[in-house]
Enzyme design. Structure first.
Site, short mmCIF file in Angstrom:
data_model
loop_
_atom_site.label_atom_id
_atom_site.label_comp_id
_atom_site.label_asym_id
_atom_site.label_seq_id
_atom_site.Cartn_x
_atom_site.Cartn_y
_atom_site.Cartn_z
N SER A 39 0.78 -1.40 -0.10
CA SER A 39 0.31 -0.04 0.00
C SER A 39 0.82 1.34 -0.09
O SER A 39 0.19 2.45 -0.32
CB SER A 39 -0.94 -0.02 1.19
N LYS A 80 0.53 5.18 6.54
CA LYS A 80 -0.06 6.00 5.69
C LYS A 80 0.53 7.27 5.42
O LYS A 80 1.12 7.78 6.25
CB LYS A 80 -1.42 5.83 5.51
#
Length: 184
Positions: A39, A80
């Protein structure tokens, strides 16, 4: 007390003190995080390990585009990029990120040989049904760098400030990738 017992007791004290210092450092100053999945490619690869700066996050909030680790309600930790700060409006128009109505350059996204972004994904999700989001106070909007393969705020919703563990500070594994992390 005989000299042997004195020596043993002094070593036990040293180990207890060192153990307490290590525990306090891990709780309040820094932590270890292993990247899982794709990701955050190309910024972070699966299996890389980073040191998380916890200390500064006791005194400041994350900056836009800073890479942070946060903990979900189920105990999982994710890494993230912070895209939206409290009060921001986040939206995608023709696969381009806009923050507060202004297009944002994203140099950390993967591009092909023609410079075309290959890390695309949709903003239209259950959490963000109309493709735009207003970040509430005390929360952040996060995205993975590999947008087509990321569990992030598009699915999870806004990330509360108290779930942010810290910022990625140092990549130490694999040893050939040892670098200080400086986000754009």
């Amino acid at each position: 007390m005989n000299p042997v017992m004195k020596e043993i007791f002094s070593w036990i004290k040293v180990f207890v003190i060192v153990g307490l210092v290590v525990i306090l450092l891990r709780m309040f100053v820094m932590g270890n995080y292993e990247v899982h999945g794709e990701s955050m490619q190309p910024s972070f690869e699966d299996g890389e390990r980073v040191i998380i700066d916890k200390l500064s996050f006791h005194f400041r909030d994350p900056d836009r585009f800073e890479t942070v680790v946060f903990e979900l309600d189920d105990g999982r930790e994710l890494i993230k990029r912070v895209i939206g700060l409290p009060g921001d409006r986040i939206e995608f128009v023709d696969d381009e990120l806009y923050v507060n109505g202004e297009a944002v350059e994203e140099p950390y996204l993967e591009t092909d040989e023609d410079g075309i972004n290959t890390s695309t994904g949709t903003m239209n999700t259950e959490q963000i049904p109309d493709g735009a989001a207003d970040v509430p106070e005390g929360h952040y909007f996060t995205l993975g760098d590999h947008r087509g393969n990321s569990l992030d705020s598009r699915n999870l919703g806004f990330i509360p400030r108290d779930q942010v563990v810290g910022g990625a500070a140092l990549r130490y594994w694999p040893i050939g990738e040892f670098t200080w992390i400086s986000d754009p």
